[in-house]
Motif scaffolding. Sequence first.
Motif, PDB file in Angstrom:
ATOM      1  N   VAL A  67     -12.227  53.188 -76.576  1.00 45.17           N
ATOM      2  CA  VAL A  67     -12.739  51.827 -76.409  1.00 45.17           C
ATOM      3  C   VAL A  67     -11.587  50.867 -76.154  1.00 45.17           C
ATOM      4  O   VAL A  67     -11.684  49.959 -75.317  1.00 45.17           O
ATOM      5  CB  VAL A  67     -13.553  51.393 -77.646  1.00 45.17           C
ATOM      6  N   ASN A  68     -10.472  51.062 -76.834  1.00 46.89           N
ATOM      7  CA  ASN A  68      -9.307  50.203 -76.605  1.00 46.89           C
ATOM      8  C   ASN A  68      -8.737  50.404 -75.206  1.00 46.89           C
ATOM      9  O   ASN A  68      -8.295  49.449 -74.566  1.00 46.89           O
ATOM     10  CB  ASN A  68      -8.240  50.473 -77.669  1.00 46.89           C
ATOM     11  N   ASP A  69      -8.736  51.640 -74.722  1.00 42.53           N
ATOM     12  CA  ASP A  69      -8.313  51.884 -73.338  1.00 42.53           C
ATOM     13  C   ASP A  69      -9.218  51.134 -72.367  1.00 42.53           C
ATOM     14  O   ASP A  69      -8.757  50.556 -71.375  1.00 42.53           O
ATOM     15  CB  ASP A  69      -8.350  53.387 -73.020  1.00 42.53           C
ATOM     16  N   PHE A  70     -10.525  51.166 -72.637  1.00 43.32           N
ATOM     17  CA  PHE A  70     -11.495  50.454 -71.800  1.00 43.32           C
ATOM     18  C   PHE A  70     -11.207  48.947 -71.805  1.00 43.32           C
ATOM     19  O   PHE A  70     -11.217  48.298 -70.754  1.00 43.32           O
ATOM     20  CB  PHE A  70     -12.911  50.736 -72.308  1.00 43.32           C
ATOM     21  N   ILE A  71     -10.954  48.390 -72.978  1.00 43.06           N
ATOM     22  CA  ILE A  71     -10.656  46.954 -73.090  1.00 43.06           C
ATOM     23  C   ILE A  71      -9.412  46.603 -72.283  1.00 43.06           C
ATOM     24  O   ILE A  71      -9.381  45.597 -71.554  1.00 43.06           O
ATOM     25  CB  ILE A  71     -10.482  46.548 -74.567  1.00 43.06           C
ATOM     26  N   GLU A  72      -8.383  47.433 -72.379  1.00 42.40           N
ATOM     27  CA  GLU A  72      -7.148  47.164 -71.641  1.00 42.40           C
ATOM     28  C   GLU A  72      -7.382  47.204 -70.143  1.00 42.40           C
ATOM     29  O   GLU A  72      -6.834  46.381 -69.393  1.00 42.40           O
ATOM     30  CB  GLU A  72      -6.073  48.182 -72.043  1.00 42.40           C
ATOM     31  N   ARG A  73      -8.207  48.141 -69.665  1.00 43.39           N
ATOM     32  CA  ARG A  73      -8.499  48.218 -68.224  1.00 43.39           C
ATOM     33  C   ARG A  73      -9.240  46.970 -67.760  1.00 43.39           C
ATOM     34  O   ARG A  73      -8.948  46.414 -66.704  1.00 43.39           O
ATOM     35  CB  ARG A  73      -9.323  49.464 -67.914  1.00 43.39           C
ATOM     36  N   VAL A  74     -10.238  46.544 -68.552  1.00 44.66           N
ATOM     37  CA  VAL A  74     -11.013  45.361 -68.184  1.00 44.66           C
ATOM     38  C   VAL A  74     -10.122  44.129 -68.146  1.00 44.66           C
ATOM     39  O   VAL A  74     -10.185  43.323 -67.211  1.00 44.66           O
ATOM     40  CB  VAL A  74     -12.187  45.158 -69.166  1.00 44.66           C
ATOM     41  N   MET A  75      -9.268  43.972 -69.154  1.00 44.59           N
ATOM     42  CA  MET A  75      -8.380  42.807 -69.196  1.00 44.59           C
ATOM     43  C   MET A  75      -7.382  42.837 -68.045  1.00 44.59           C
ATOM     44  O   MET A  75      -7.075  41.817 -67.446  1.00 44.59           O
ATOM     45  CB  MET A  75      -7.663  42.764 -70.543  1.00 44.59           C
ATOM     46  N   SER A  76      -6.879  44.038 -67.719  1.00 44.46           N
ATOM     47  CA  SER A  76      -5.943  44.177 -66.613  1.00 44.46           C
ATOM     48  C   SER A  76      -6.617  43.828 -65.285  1.00 44.46           C
ATOM     49  O   SER A  76      -6.043  43.148 -64.440  1.00 44.46           O
ATOM     50  CB  SER A  76      -5.410  45.613 -66.561  1.00 44.46           C
ATOM     51  N   ASP A  77      -7.876  44.290 -65.103  1.00 44.64           N
ATOM     52  CA  ASP A  77      -8.614  43.980 -63.876  1.00 44.64           C
ATOM     53  C   ASP A  77      -8.866  42.481 -63.765  1.00 44.64           C
ATOM     54  O   ASP A  77      -8.737  41.895 -62.691  1.00 44.64           O
ATOM     55  CB  ASP A  77      -9.939  44.731 -63.856  1.00 44.64           C
ATOM     56  N   ASP A  78      -9.236  41.863 -64.889  1.00 42.38           N
ATOM     57  CA  ASP A  78      -9.497  40.423 -64.878  1.00 42.38           C
ATOM     58  C   ASP A  78      -8.227  39.643 -64.541  1.00 42.38           C
ATOM     59  O   ASP A  78      -8.254  38.669 -63.791  1.00 42.38           O
ATOM     60  CB  ASP A  78     -10.033  39.961 -66.232  1.00 42.38           C
ATOM     61  N   LEU A  79      -7.093  40.089 -65.092  1.00 40.03           N
ATOM     62  CA  LEU A  79      -5.817  39.417 -64.829  1.00 40.03           C
ATOM     63  C   LEU A  79      -5.437  39.575 -63.357  1.00 40.03           C
ATOM     64  O   LEU A  79      -4.977  38.625 -62.707  1.00 40.03           O
ATOM     65  CB  LEU A  79      -4.727  39.998 -65.723  1.00 40.03           C
ATOM     66  N   GLY A  80      -5.664  40.790 -62.828  1.00 41.25           N
ATOM     67  CA  GLY A  80      -5.353  41.035 -61.423  1.00 41.25           C
ATOM     68  C   GLY A  80      -6.173  40.163 -60.497  1.00 41.25           C
ATOM     69  O   GLY A  80      -5.677  39.616 -59.506  1.00 41.25           O
ATOM     70  N   GLU A  81      -7.458  40.013 -60.813  1.00 42.71           N
ATOM     71  CA  GLU A  81      -8.323  39.165 -60.007  1.00 42.71           C
ATOM     72  C   GLU A  81      -7.879  37.720 -60.085  1.00 42.71           C
ATOM     73  O   GLU A  81      -7.904  36.974 -59.091  1.00 42.71           O
ATOM     74  CB  GLU A  81      -9.771  39.298 -60.464  1.00 42.71           C
ATOM     75  N   GLY A  82      -7.434  37.299 -61.279  1.00 41.22           N
ATOM     76  CA  GLY A  82      -6.974  35.908 -61.440  1.00 41.22           C
ATOM     77  C   GLY A  82      -5.718  35.645 -60.636  1.00 41.22           C
ATOM     78  O   GLY A  82      -5.574  34.609 -59.985  1.00 41.22           O
ATOM     79  N   LEU A  83      -4.779  36.586 -60.642  1.00 44.10           N
ATOM     80  CA  LEU A  83      -3.536  36.429 -59.896  1.00 44.10           C
ATOM     81  C   LEU A  83      -3.773  36.442 -58.399  1.00 44.10           C
ATOM     82  O   LEU A  83      -3.040  35.832 -57.629  1.00 44.10           O
ATOM     83  CB  LEU A  83      -2.548  37.520 -60.289  1.00 44.10           C
ATOM     84  N   GLY A  84      -4.828  37.172 -57.996  1.00 45.02           N
ATOM     85  CA  GLY A  84      -5.088  37.277 -56.567  1.00 45.02           C
ATOM     86  C   GLY A  84      -5.968  36.178 -56.023  1.00 45.02           C
ATOM     87  O   GLY A  84      -6.213  36.091 -54.810  1.00 45.02           O
TER      88      GLY A  84
END
Length: 219
Positions: free
Chosen positions: A200-217
């Motif tokens: 579940v923590n791996d899942f949370i990290e992936r979601v947060m990373s994807d959200d951050l990537g979308e924000g930067l882009g």
Amino acid sequence: MTPADPALSALELDALTEIVNIGVSQAASNLRKMVPEEILLSVPAIQIVTHHLAATLIAEREGDSLIAVRQDFAGALHGRALLIFPQENGLELVRAVVGQVLPDEEAEGLEDEALAETGNVILNSCLASMANMLRRSLRMSLPQVLRGPGRLLLDAGEVAEPAGLVLFFYINFAVRDRNIRGYIAMVMDLPSLAALKLLVNDFIERVMSDDLGEGLGAP
């Protein structure tokens, strides 16, 4: 976290609830292909409790006359999943699956087959969707129909462990205009609950990373 500490933080619980909710929605979609009536599902509420407390919670709601479909699972996580109904819902579920009114004696003859098929659809769909979101695979056993009080259903097939815990999903699902409702329980040992927490923590990290990537882009 040690294997003896399977507690989930608020963030982990929210993430797991979302994962389960998607899995249950997929299960409902597949069930609608079998049952030509509206399927109603509640948003899952999740608790990690002892076997005794899980059995008590079910008994308080439904009494001790229960029927369940059980499927064991193995892979990244080990345990068993149960779809649990009040006993009196069995025949009504048969009629919903068959799509016609049947005399009790005919419905009783089809009861175990219909319950196993329904449980297989719901449990397989739910767990397969969860495993996919966690990027792991699970192997499922064939469905087995059980009857008895909640304590026996939750402990069936293994020696009860004092520290044994149940990941208990309060998923009220119902078929409109029929008295059918059920619950899903996942029974896992402490190491499997610890492994689930990590996934579940791996899942949370992936979601947060994807959200951050979308924000930067974003422009």
